[in-house]
Design a protein around this motif. Structure first.
Motif, PDB file in Angstrom:
ATOM      1  N   PRO A 257       1.752   2.228   7.431  1.00  0.00           N
ATOM      2  CA  PRO A 257       2.224   1.202   8.358  1.00  0.00           C
ATOM      3  C   PRO A 257       1.265   0.012   8.420  1.00  0.00           C
ATOM      4  CG  PRO A 257       1.472   3.144   9.554  1.00  0.00           C
ATOM      5  CD  PRO A 257       1.405   3.482   8.105  1.00  0.00           C
ATOM      6  N   TYR A 258       1.798  -1.133   8.889  1.00  0.00           N
ATOM      7  CA  TYR A 258       1.052  -2.390   8.949  1.00  0.00           C
ATOM      8  C   TYR A 258       0.670  -2.643  10.405  1.00  0.00           C
ATOM      9  CZ  TYR A 258      -0.243  -7.025   7.180  1.00  0.00           C
ATOM     10  OH  TYR A 258      -0.928  -8.153   6.793  1.00  0.00           O
ATOM     11  N   SER A 259      -0.616  -2.538  10.691  1.00  0.00           N
ATOM     12  CA  SER A 259      -1.099  -2.651  12.067  1.00  0.00           C
ATOM     13  C   SER A 259      -1.463  -4.096  12.423  1.00  0.00           C
ATOM     14  CB  SER A 259      -2.338  -1.770  12.251  1.00  0.00           C
ATOM     15  OG  SER A 259      -3.425  -2.309  11.514  1.00  0.00           O
ATOM     16  N   LEU A 260      -1.695  -4.326  13.691  1.00  0.00           N
ATOM     17  CA  LEU A 260      -2.168  -5.630  14.146  1.00  0.00           C
ATOM     18  C   LEU A 260      -3.531  -5.930  13.517  1.00  0.00           C
ATOM     19  CD1 LEU A 260      -1.580  -8.103  15.890  1.00  0.00           C
ATOM     20  CD2 LEU A 260      -2.680  -6.911  17.800  1.00  0.00           C
ATOM     21  N   ALA A 261      -4.373  -4.923  13.378  1.00  0.00           N
ATOM     22  CA  ALA A 261      -5.678  -5.102  12.731  1.00  0.00           C
ATOM     23  C   ALA A 261      -5.507  -5.516  11.266  1.00  0.00           C
ATOM     24  CB  ALA A 261      -6.511  -3.821  12.834  1.00  0.00           C
ATOM     25  N   ASP A 262      -4.497  -4.965  10.578  1.00  0.00           N
ATOM     26  CA  ASP A 262      -4.222  -5.369   9.193  1.00  0.00           C
ATOM     27  C   ASP A 262      -3.830  -6.838   9.142  1.00  0.00           C
ATOM     28  OD1 ASP A 262      -4.638  -2.778   8.066  1.00  0.00           O
ATOM     29  OD2 ASP A 262      -2.582  -2.209   8.621  1.00  0.00           O
ATOM     30  N   ALA A 263      -2.989  -7.272  10.067  1.00  0.00           N
ATOM     31  CA  ALA A 263      -2.563  -8.673  10.125  1.00  0.00           C
ATOM     32  C   ALA A 263      -3.756  -9.585  10.386  1.00  0.00           C
ATOM     33  CB  ALA A 263      -1.495  -8.865  11.204  1.00  0.00           C
TER      34      ALA A 263
ATOM     35  N   LEU B 186       3.257 -11.512  12.241  1.00  0.00           N
ATOM     36  CA  LEU B 186       2.990 -10.997  10.894  1.00  0.00           C
ATOM     37  C   LEU B 186       3.069  -9.473  10.918  1.00  0.00           C
ATOM     38  CD1 LEU B 186       2.089 -11.280   7.951  1.00  0.00           C
ATOM     39  CD2 LEU B 186      -0.265 -11.472   8.780  1.00  0.00           C
ATOM     40  N   GLN B 187       2.425  -8.868  11.878  1.00  0.00           N
ATOM     41  CA  GLN B 187       2.449  -7.406  11.988  1.00  0.00           C
ATOM     42  C   GLN B 187       3.871  -6.897  12.200  1.00  0.00           C
ATOM     43  OE1 GLN B 187       2.952  -5.349  15.073  1.00  0.00           O
ATOM     44  NE2 GLN B 187       2.775  -3.567  13.758  1.00  0.00           N
ATOM     45  N   LYS B 188       4.613  -7.552  13.080  1.00  0.00           N
ATOM     46  CA  LYS B 188       5.991  -7.134  13.391  1.00  0.00           C
ATOM     47  C   LYS B 188       6.871  -7.113  12.143  1.00  0.00           C
ATOM     48  CE  LYS B 188       9.705  -9.613  15.313  1.00  0.00           C
ATOM     49  NZ  LYS B 188      10.207 -10.579  16.284  1.00  0.00           N
ATOM     50  N   HIS B 189       6.803  -8.163  11.337  1.00  0.00           N
ATOM     51  CA  HIS B 189       7.690  -8.268  10.176  1.00  0.00           C
ATOM     52  C   HIS B 189       7.193  -7.464   8.971  1.00  0.00           C
ATOM     53  CE1 HIS B 189      10.530 -11.060  11.936  1.00  0.00           C
ATOM     54  NE2 HIS B 189       9.499 -11.698  12.469  1.00  0.00           N
ATOM     55  N   ALA B 190       5.881  -7.264   8.868  1.00  0.00           N
ATOM     56  CA  ALA B 190       5.328  -6.508   7.736  1.00  0.00           C
ATOM     57  C   ALA B 190       5.417  -4.997   7.943  1.00  0.00           C
ATOM     58  CB  ALA B 190       3.873  -6.909   7.499  1.00  0.00           C
ATOM     59  N   ASP B 191       5.536  -4.574   9.183  1.00  0.00           N
ATOM     60  CA  ASP B 191       5.529  -3.141   9.494  1.00  0.00           C
ATOM     61  C   ASP B 191       6.925  -2.537   9.355  1.00  0.00           C
ATOM     62  OD1 ASP B 191       4.397  -0.709  10.212  1.00  0.00           O
ATOM     63  OD2 ASP B 191       4.844  -1.013  12.346  1.00  0.00           O
ATOM     64  N   ASN B 192       7.399  -2.539   8.131  1.00  0.00           N
ATOM     65  CA  ASN B 192       8.709  -1.981   7.787  1.00  0.00           C
ATOM     66  C   ASN B 192       8.515  -1.300   6.435  1.00  0.00           C
ATOM     67  OD1 ASN B 192      11.230  -1.608   6.566  1.00  0.00           O
ATOM     68  ND2 ASN B 192      12.090  -3.505   7.381  1.00  0.00           N
ATOM     69  N   PRO B 193       8.780  -0.002   6.305  1.00  0.00           N
ATOM     70  CA  PRO B 193       8.522   0.686   5.042  1.00  0.00           C
ATOM     71  C   PRO B 193       9.249   0.084   3.837  1.00  0.00           C
ATOM     72  CG  PRO B 193       9.317   2.231   6.730  1.00  0.00           C
ATOM     73  CD  PRO B 193       9.322   0.870   7.336  1.00  0.00           C
ATOM     74  N   LYS B 194      10.319  -0.680   4.074  1.00  0.00           N
ATOM     75  CA  LYS B 194      11.026  -1.305   2.950  1.00  0.00           C
ATOM     76  C   LYS B 194      10.251  -2.499   2.392  1.00  0.00           C
ATOM     77  CE  LYS B 194      15.646   0.086   4.399  1.00  0.00           C
ATOM     78  NZ  LYS B 194      16.963  -0.385   4.812  1.00  0.00           N
ATOM     79  N   VAL B 195       9.406  -3.126   3.192  1.00  0.00           N
ATOM     80  CA  VAL B 195       8.651  -4.298   2.728  1.00  0.00           C
ATOM     81  C   VAL B 195       7.670  -3.928   1.610  1.00  0.00           C
ATOM     82  CG1 VAL B 195       6.938  -6.041   3.400  1.00  0.00           C
ATOM     83  CG2 VAL B 195       8.995  -5.711   4.780  1.00  0.00           C
ATOM     84  N   PRO B 196       6.806  -2.920   1.778  1.00  0.00           N
ATOM     85  CA  PRO B 196       5.844  -2.624   0.704  1.00  0.00           C
ATOM     86  C   PRO B 196       6.401  -1.784  -0.444  1.00  0.00           C
ATOM     87  CG  PRO B 196       5.434  -1.185   2.549  1.00  0.00           C
ATOM     88  CD  PRO B 196       6.521  -2.148   2.978  1.00  0.00           C
ATOM     89  N   ALA B 197       7.681  -1.456  -0.421  1.00  0.00           N
ATOM     90  CA  ALA B 197       8.262  -0.586  -1.447  1.00  0.00           C
ATOM     91  C   ALA B 197       8.049  -1.116  -2.859  1.00  0.00           C
ATOM     92  CB  ALA B 197       9.750  -0.375  -1.183  1.00  0.00           C
ATOM     93  N   TYR B 198       7.985  -2.435  -3.018  1.00  0.00           N
ATOM     94  CA  TYR B 198       7.808  -3.031  -4.341  1.00  0.00           C
ATOM     95  C   TYR B 198       6.525  -3.852  -4.439  1.00  0.00           C
ATOM     96  CZ  TYR B 198      12.662  -1.654  -4.738  1.00  0.00           C
ATOM     97  OH  TYR B 198      13.828  -0.933  -4.754  1.00  0.00           O
TER      98      TYR B 198
END
Length: 174
Positions: free
Chosen positions: A41-47, A21-33
């Motif tokens: 950034p999306y950390s392991l703690a966030d996941a 989850l962290q690996k795929h969510a930690d991309n600045p294009k993902v949260p753009a919308y």
């Protein structure tokens, strides 16, 4: 709970999903919308935090999008309160490497069908930033109808933009 798609599986989140989850969510294009509450950034703690929020949820309203044994995205129905209690919001994101493959329209359709078949709801709504026509197309392919445009009502990254309102009703998905 598990729902099979043609290229993916929708399923409950598990604690061991945090690294993918962290690996795929930690991309600045993902949260753009997405809403600003999505960490970047999306950390392991966030996941881990997100998984712990949703792991024992009953009924299930947040699904891992599993592709190649990894959580490559999330799709969920976000329940609200008061007069909106039977009108959840559809939300989703997918790892950039899987964009453009028809995965999201199918996932949205499957979760919409799940919602109408298993949850006490009257409709499912989705709000899309005006700068995200690809997400509008996902919803349209999944059977959602644009109900209107709320002019200049959201701000993302310092830019004020429109928000497009989409809705699906049970009779349209039977």
């Amino acid at each position: 709970m598990e729902i099979k798609g043609s290229q993916f599986i929708l399923r409950n989140l598990r604690r061991d999903d945090a690294p993918s989850l962290q690996k795929h969510a930690d991309n600045p294009k993902v949260p753009a919308y997405l809403l600003d509450r999505f960490p970047s950034p999306y950390s392991l703690a966030d996941a881990e935090f997100f998984i712990n929020l949703k792991i024992d949820e009953e009924p299930v309203t947040a699904f891992a999008i599993e592709i190649n044994n990894e959580v490559a995205g999330i799709i969920s129905l976000d329940f609200r309160e008061d007069v909106y209690r039977k009108s959840p919001l559809m939300g989703y994101w997918l790892s950039e490497q899987y964009w453009g493959r028809g995965i999201m329209p199918e996932a949205v359709k499957l979760v919409t069908e799940y919602g109408f078949n298993h949850l006490d709801i009257i409709c499912i709504m989705a709000f899309v930033f005006g700068s995200n026509p690809k997400s509008m197309r996902v919803l349209e392919k999944a059977g959602y109808t644009k109900q209107g445009v709320l002019k200049q009502t959201v701000i993302k990254g310092g830019v004020v933009m429109d928000e497009h309102v989409y809705v699906a009703y049970p009779d349209a998905n039977s």
